[in-house]
Design an enzyme around this catalytic site. Structure first.
Site, PDB file in Angstrom:
ATOM      1  CD  GLU A 253      77.134  95.842  93.074  1.00 57.93           C
ATOM      2  OE1 GLU A 253      78.365  95.925  92.895  1.00 57.93           O
ATOM      3  OE2 GLU A 253      76.301  96.520  92.453  1.00 57.93           O
ATOM      4  CD  GLU A 356      74.460 100.412  93.882  1.00 62.19           C
ATOM      5  OE1 GLU A 356      74.654  99.990  95.042  1.00 62.19           O
ATOM      6  OE2 GLU A 356      75.361 100.484  93.020  1.00 62.19           O
TER       7      GLU A 356
END
Length: 516
Positions: A253, A356
């Site tokens: 991220e 994820e």
């Protein structure tokens, strides 16, 4: 192979079912139940084979009200039922080759599993990885600490150690991650495969602009080389410990690092990551003999497609080092799956992989841990079906086990998980999400090929995806979101007049196996 007890349940008109070793059902206020497991008792799927010829089908079913991996079979018909929805499969219209399904070996997963007895640990591992379990084939391991650790740490916290003389794996690796990874690899040996990829949340804080692992800041330019060496040392250290690393993502991220983020992160613009890969990371991995290790970029939400990976891949030198794009699901309710199509169409030889996803997050961090939530399982399946129908080569869940609060997590970022551990009772609970994952991971294997399918008729409550296994076996994963039972017809090959007419219960999930 364990001894399995089968129980006839013949729930529907067109197929007769038997369930694998019985689920120990427990209810905790969710709309469905969990299956409680311990070292002495646990439900496993067991062996399921496709039909020997085109005259029949095999079906594995789970639903909100009754079944968990109920195994059945039925005969093929020469015509459609004429009712409801028809799922049509085009085996000759091949799409992406699948890499697999799995979850993450986080610190929190290890802490919870290791809190149980050795016997219950083995039941947990067998449930995920053994031949009689759901056979996870692709799993993620964090490179050092994450929000699902009990502290913030790296593998070299000695400031200024650019030669990485103090690099060392952490106690969390030796106590929680590596023991479970090694046993998982033992369980799959000889029957299936298990590939492991690593993901960094942050470099050592002293390598970052802000001097700490969390908060707002990127990697200092003068640390591009030392950080590349740091990642290579992780790969070497894990391989030395008996855990080969199949791939890495470049940063978990990366866009969170442009905010005052509460847990481990590092900001990367696409342009900086492009240049770092071609000048440092890629050559360093090749020089270390790790040119076989896959490099995946982005590792963030669908909202950043196609621009972020496209900026990286547009450079011909960087392109040669990068193997794929990693995606998270957290913006998928507002960013449609055609964004996956866009990056695939631009770079069709670079795979897309979901790395994820999780249920239970709440903005206040308290989590929404509902034991027995069928809605969470349905959310997983809807997303997986959308993603694989738009070129994702697999789907990797987040924590594989958490405690009853949804942790531990050092920043109180509690979420849900497919298994929940009750250490006080030496028990773990298999959530409906566990079975949702198993309907894919057990039957859609690495090397299988997604094929085109489409739906005729119905009210939109039926979703499906289809895969080619080997030369002549079709796997269809089918979800019913309806509140009532309905007949669904599956045509496993649009070139033949053979149909499976199946009456599916309300709120149900099915994996259907055909020979064509």
């Amino acid at each position: 192979m364990a001894d399995y007890t089968f129980r006839l349940v013949c729930l529907i008109a067109f197929a007769c079912f038997a369930s694998a070793q019985d689920c120990n059902r427990q209810w905790f206020g969710g709309e469905s139940f969990v299956c409680a497991c311990s070292g002495s008792s646990c439900d496993y799927l067991g062996d399921v084979s496709p039909p020997s010829d085109t005259s029949s089908y095999v079906i594995v079913s789970s639903d909100r009200d009754d079944a968990r991996f109920a195994i059945g079979s039925g005969g093929m018909d020469g015509q459609e039922s004429g009712e409801g929805t028809v799922v049509r499969v085009e085996p000759d219209n091949k799409r992406q080759t699948m890499l697999g399904f799995g979850g993450a070996f986080t610190d929190s997963t290890g802490i919870n599993v290791m809190a149980m007895s050795a016997e219950s640990q083995e039941s947990w591992l067998k449930s995920y990885f053994a031949p009689e379990g759901i056979r996870y084939s692709l799993c993620r391991v964090p490179i050092a600490g994450t929000d699902f650790s009990t502290r913030m740490y790296s593998y070299d916290d000695v400031a200024g150690d650019v030669n990485l003389d103090n690099f060392a794996l952490a106690e969390e690796d030796y106590s929680y991650k590596l023991p479970l990874l090694r046993r998982a690899l033992e369980l799959v040996s000889g029957t299936s495969t298990l590939n492991i990829f690593g993901s960094p949340w942050a470099p050592p804080g002293w390598m970052k602009e802000n001097g700490v692992a969390n908060g707002q800041g990127g990697l200092l330019p003068e640390m591009w080389g030392p950080y590349s060496n740091y990642l290579v040392k992780f790969i070497s250290s894990y391989r030395d410990e008996g855990v080969p690393i199949w791939g890495i993502t470049t940063q978990n991220e990366p866009m969170t690092g442009f905010m005052d983020w509460p847990w481990n992160t590092c900001a990367w613009t696409a342009e900086d990551q492009r240049d770092w890969i071609k000048t440092n990371l890629g050559p360093t991995m090749v020089d270390a003999g790790y040119d076989d290790v896959k490099i995946m970029v982005l590792d963030h939400n669908r909202e950043y497609l196609p621009d972020y990976p496209a900026t990286i891949l547009a450079d011909p030198d960087t392109y040669n080092y990068v193997d794929g794009t990693a995606v998270h699901w957290y913006s998928d309710t507002t960013d449609y799956p055609d964004k996956l199509d866009s990056i695939h169409d631009m770079y069709p030889d670079k795979f897309i992989l979901y790395t994820e996803s999780c249920e239970g997050f709440t903005p206040d961090g308290d989590g929404n841990i509902v034991l027995g939530s069928w809605g969470s399982a349905q959310n997983y399946v809807v997303n997986i079906l959308d993603d694989v129908n738009h070129y994702s080569t697999g789907w990797v869940d987040w924590n594989m086990a958490l405690d009853q609060k949804g942790g531990p997590t050092w920043v109180s970022n509690f979420v849900n998980s497919p298994t929940i551990v009750n250490a006080a009772e030496d028990t773990f609970y298999k959530q409906p999400m566990f079975y949702a994952m198993g309907h894919f991971s057990r039957f859609v294997l690495p090397g299988d090929v997604a094929v085109n399918s489409f739906i005729d008729g119905g009210d939109g409550s039926i979703r499906a995806a289809a895969f080619l296994h080997g030369d002549n076996n079709i796997v269809v994963v089918l979800l019913s979101m309806a509140d009532n039972a309905q007949t669904v017809t599956i045509q496993p090959h649009t070139g033949t007049d053979l149909y499976a007419n199946v009456l599916v219960p309300a709120k149900s999930l099915h994996t259907v196996l055909f020979t064509v």
